[in-house]
Motif scaffolding. Structure first.
Motif, PDB file in Angstrom:
ATOM      1  N   HIS A 181       0.800  -1.228   0.000  1.00  0.00           N
ATOM      2  CA  HIS A 181       0.000   0.000   0.000  1.00  0.00           C
ATOM      3  C   HIS A 181       0.835   1.281   0.000  1.00  0.00           C
ATOM      4  O   HIS A 181       0.345   2.330  -0.395  1.00  0.00           O
ATOM      5  CB  HIS A 181      -0.922  -0.012   1.231  1.00  0.00           C
ATOM      6  N   ARG A 182       2.079   1.215   0.452  1.00  0.00           N
ATOM      7  CA  ARG A 182       2.928   2.418   0.436  1.00  0.00           C
ATOM      8  C   ARG A 182       4.394   2.023   0.578  1.00  0.00           C
ATOM      9  O   ARG A 182       4.719   0.978   1.152  1.00  0.00           O
ATOM     10  CB  ARG A 182       2.547   3.384   1.556  1.00  0.00           C
ATOM     11  N   MET A 183       5.264   2.882   0.087  1.00  0.00           N
ATOM     12  CA  MET A 183       6.700   2.632   0.212  1.00  0.00           C
ATOM     13  C   MET A 183       7.098   2.621   1.687  1.00  0.00           C
ATOM     14  O   MET A 183       6.552   3.373   2.494  1.00  0.00           O
ATOM     15  CB  MET A 183       7.495   3.716  -0.526  1.00  0.00           C
ATOM     16  N   ASP A 184       8.036   1.759   2.029  1.00  0.00           N
ATOM     17  CA  ASP A 184       8.511   1.637   3.408  1.00  0.00           C
ATOM     18  C   ASP A 184      10.018   1.908   3.438  1.00  0.00           C
ATOM     19  O   ASP A 184      10.820   1.067   3.027  1.00  0.00           O
ATOM     20  CB  ASP A 184       8.223   0.232   3.942  1.00  0.00           C
ATOM     21  N   PRO A 185      10.417   3.080   3.926  1.00  0.00           N
ATOM     22  CA  PRO A 185      11.848   3.409   3.940  1.00  0.00           C
ATOM     23  C   PRO A 185      12.646   2.594   4.945  1.00  0.00           C
ATOM     24  O   PRO A 185      13.884   2.565   4.877  1.00  0.00           O
ATOM     25  CB  PRO A 185      11.865   4.895   4.312  1.00  0.00           C
ATOM     26  N   GLY A 186      11.961   1.893   5.866  1.00  0.00           N
ATOM     27  CA  GLY A 186      12.662   1.156   6.907  1.00  0.00           C
ATOM     28  C   GLY A 186      12.834  -0.322   6.637  1.00  0.00           C
ATOM     29  O   GLY A 186      13.489  -1.027   7.418  1.00  0.00           O
ATOM     30  N   THR A 187      12.272  -0.817   5.559  1.00  0.00           N
ATOM     31  CA  THR A 187      12.371  -2.239   5.221  1.00  0.00           C
ATOM     32  C   THR A 187      13.038  -2.399   3.869  1.00  0.00           C
ATOM     33  O   THR A 187      12.699  -1.675   2.925  1.00  0.00           O
ATOM     34  CB  THR A 187      10.961  -2.886   5.175  1.00  0.00           C
ATOM     35  N   PRO A 188      13.994  -3.315   3.745  1.00  0.00           N
ATOM     36  CA  PRO A 188      14.616  -3.533   2.434  1.00  0.00           C
ATOM     37  C   PRO A 188      13.564  -3.839   1.375  1.00  0.00           C
ATOM     38  O   PRO A 188      12.631  -4.623   1.610  1.00  0.00           O
ATOM     39  CB  PRO A 188      15.533  -4.733   2.665  1.00  0.00           C
TER      40      PRO A 188
END
Length: 334
Positions: free
Chosen positions: A137-144
């Motif tokens: 649902h959205r980009m996650d800057p904290g997960t590879p």
């Protein structure tokens, strides 16, 4: 017992999703609003019946649609069980995970733990063995990115989703994600992003151009800018408007004199085209063949019928497109 109309496919247009084999209706129904526990179930039924009777085969959900979170999936699952399951093979049902769904560190963002657990929960609420499209649902800057895409790959290889999708990604991240999914042999086919006459983010962040280059479809949510691109706000703010009843996404201070003047100008252009403002706004999104489908929301069946009329004329002259850009404050300056 509900029986679908025999002529349900005669008026709707269907477009290929990028270079995939999947066709989507030009207009799809989103269950973001009005399908949660605060909605009226009989009205939800009638909206689904009206949609399908008029060729809308795609119903779009997410794990957190409500209120309460999960309730839209539960209510649609009930409609499926009671009425639409005989037509399951004619339906495209999508859901998503990526925003906050349950307490703690495992109910949000893009970890493998969250996405796969969420999909299992969604299938249970929907009463289905699989969904047709499962989105992050959205980009996650904290997960590879490799981890998140790996979770989408497992969703597909396990048979719990037929296709993978991405939502609220920008162009550069989309390109990286596509490369990973291609290596994993995952049928990633579609991006879901906000796009309308006022909001040109997908043009500015490279998403639209990159999608076309990679052969991926786009489905546009909020195509009417939360109701701004309708006749609702031409003469002030109605008491039953979304601003009054649900102020989470559209606020009174956004309805400025300048914005109302823009809406009135666009409304005049739509009238010249023989369309309502809403019809023109939806048709504008579909104008160039890059966007596969527009994702409408509705509070009553009549709104669905009104929006479907947009597919009758999606052609614009160069002069009309320039006027739309100028009226909406998106004119290109040299």
């Amino acid at each position: 017992m509900y029986k679908a109309k025999d002529d349900r496919y005669e008026k709707m247009r269907y477009f290929r999703t990028g270079k995939s084999g999947l066709m989507l209706p030009a207009v799809s129904l989103g269950l973001w609003h009005n399908f949660g526990d605060t909605g009226v179930y009989a009205n939800m039924e009638q909206m689904c019946f009206t949609a399908f009777d008029n060729g809308i085969t795609h119903f779009d959900l997410a794990n957190n649609y409500g209120p309460k979170e999960g309730s839209a999936e539960s209510n649609f699952g009930r409609i499926l069980k009671e009425h639409l399951m005989p037509y399951r093979d004619e339906l495209i049902i999508s859901t998503k995970a990526g925003y906050g769904m349950w307490p703690g560190p495992y109910g949000d963002w893009g970890s493998r733990k969250y996405l796969l657990a969420s999909l299992d929960q969604s299938l249970k609420r929907l009463g289905l063995d699989y969904v047709d499209i499962f989105y992050h649902h959205r980009m996650d800057p904290g997960t590879p990115l490799e981890e998140t895409m790996g979770a989408l790959a497992q969703a597909v290889t396990s048979g719990k989703a037929l296709y993978a999708g991405l939502s609220n990604y920008d162009g550069p991240t989309l390109e990286k994600a596509e490369a990973i999914l291609k290596d994993l042999h995952v049928p990633f086919i579609i991006n879901q992003n906000s796009y309308n006459i006022f909001n040109r983010t997908v043009e500015k962040n490279g998403l639209k151009e990159t999608s076309a280059k990679l052969g991926k479809g786009i489905i546009s949510f909020s195509p009417l800018a939360q109701g701004l691109l309708t006749n609702r706000y031409l003469d002030g703010i109605p008491e039953d408007s979304r601003i009054r009843t649900d102020g989470r996404f559209l606020h009174e201070e956004q309805i400025t004199e300048e914005k109302v003047a823009q809406i009135r100008g666009l409304n005049e252009l739509a009238a010249e085209r023989g369309q309502t403002l809403a019809e023109m706004a939806l048709a504008w999104i579909l104008r160039d063949g890059i966007v596969t489908s527009v994702l409408i929301g509705a509070s009553r069946p009549s709104q669905i019928l009104d929006n479907i009329k947009a597919v009758e004329n999606t052609q614009f002259t160069a002069e009309e497109l320039i006027r739309i850009d100028e009226l909406s404050g998106n004119a290109v300056t040299v």
